[in-house]
Design an enzyme around this catalytic site. Structure first.
Site, PDB file in Angstrom:
ATOM      1  N   LYS A 157       0.833  -1.202   0.000  1.00  0.00           N
ATOM      2  CA  LYS A 157       0.000   0.000   0.000  1.00  0.00           C
ATOM      3  C   LYS A 157       0.867   1.251   0.000  1.00  0.00           C
ATOM      4  O   LYS A 157       0.650   2.176  -0.801  1.00  0.00           O
ATOM      5  CB  LYS A 157      -0.930   0.014   1.222  1.00  0.00           C
ATOM      6  CG  LYS A 157      -1.906   1.192   1.225  1.00  0.00           C
ATOM      7  CD  LYS A 157      -2.650   1.302   2.534  1.00  0.00           C
ATOM      8  CE  LYS A 157      -1.790   1.915   3.610  1.00  0.00           C
ATOM      9  NZ  LYS A 157      -2.523   2.234   4.853  1.00  0.00           N
ATOM     10  N   ASP A 175      -6.499   1.350   0.922  1.00  0.00           N
ATOM     11  CA  ASP A 175      -6.515   1.593   2.363  1.00  0.00           C
ATOM     12  C   ASP A 175      -7.885   1.195   2.913  1.00  0.00           C
ATOM     13  O   ASP A 175      -8.692   0.571   2.218  1.00  0.00           O
ATOM     14  CB  ASP A 175      -6.191   3.053   2.663  1.00  0.00           C
ATOM     15  CG  ASP A 175      -7.322   3.999   2.266  1.00  0.00           C
ATOM     16  OD1 ASP A 175      -8.225   3.573   1.505  1.00  0.00           O
ATOM     17  OD2 ASP A 175      -7.315   5.157   2.713  1.00  0.00           O
TER      18      ASP A 175
END
Length: 263
Positions: A157, A175
């Site tokens: 991420k 997220d």
């Protein structure tokens, strides 16, 4: 909307052709391609509206350069952007390069970021990733996902955020906001962030992919909120098929025609 729609239930593929595809997938051992509950035209319209709402979306983490962005994103795990920004303004004023961060040292870094959750472990990672950048990358932030993920405290991420915000690459960092929205509205549901990322990359039109990450995050942060979505303010409420909708705008039973996109 005053448009002529064709039935959403209409399926141009015959039963026999569907069976052929299934047999082919079984024979090759491949999983069938993911299909969203939204048509291509509907997905295009969803992101067209996001693009009109926020033509130039920006990430809310403050940073000076690619290095400080890596640090900020790594620090943002289990913390808010607002909280991270408050802590990093002074930190980055004191150290905005890997060498300066090493010179600052772990203890002083802790003092700067002690208002952020897990700050002790994060301070160690900031020191370690700074050392790694100097040792393996001549102090420069790598521009590949593989290179970024060798840095301590940097996962997929974080790497995707840096590739997008620092280097202009079309990546999609999943997220909590994006994971929630993709599952809540049925756009690209998945059990893990990686699965959601893979499916979103399949369905989002290429021309919208670069900004899609920020559009979805900001939509989740300010409209499609975790506890209660504010559907009355939502620009895609009439397209949304989520069972959690809080307004009386019904989900469409039809597919938007191509002409809505001006094609």
């Amino acid at each position: 909307m005053g448009l002529e729609y064709r039935s959403f239930m209409a399926n141009p593929r015959s039963k026999s052709s569907t069976q052929t595809v299934k047999k082919s997938n079984v024979a090759t051992g491949r999983k069938p391609a993911f299909r969203s509950i939204y048509s291509k035209a509907e997905i295009d319209e969803i992101f067209r509206r996001f693009s009109l709402q926020r033509p130039e979306p920006k990430g809310e983490l403050e940073h000076i350069n690619p290095f400080t962005l890596v640090v900020a994103v790594a620090l943002s795990a289990q913390a808010t952007d607002v909280g991270v920004n408050k802590a990093t303004r002074a930190l980055f004023a004191a150290a905005d390069t890997p060498q300066k961060m090493l010179d600052l040292g772990e203890e002083r870094i802790r003092d700067f970021i002690k208002t952020i959750g897990l700050y002790r472990n994060k301070a160690k990672n900031v020191v370690a990733l700074s050392a790694k950048l100097l040792q393996d990358f001549d102090g420069e932030v790598p521009q590949t996902r593989e290179g970024l993920m060798t840095l301590p405290g940097v996962g997929r991420k974080t790497a995707n955020v840096v590739l997008s915000m620092a280097f202009g690459q079309s990546t999609l960092a999943v997220d909590t906001h994006i994971f929630r929205i993709a599952n809540r509205i049925g756009l690209a549901p998945g059990k893990t962030p990686d699965e959601v990322e893979q499916r979103l990359m399949q369905v989002i039109p290429d021309r919208y992919l670069y900004h899609a990450h920020h559009w979805l995050i900001l939509h989740g942060r300010y409209c499609c909120k975790a506890r209660k979505p504010e559907c009355e303010h939502c620009v895609i409420a009439d397209l949304c098929r989520s069972p959690e909708k809080t307004c009386d705008i019904p989900a469409p039973l039809v597919e938007l025609p191509a002409k809505i996109l001006g094609e």
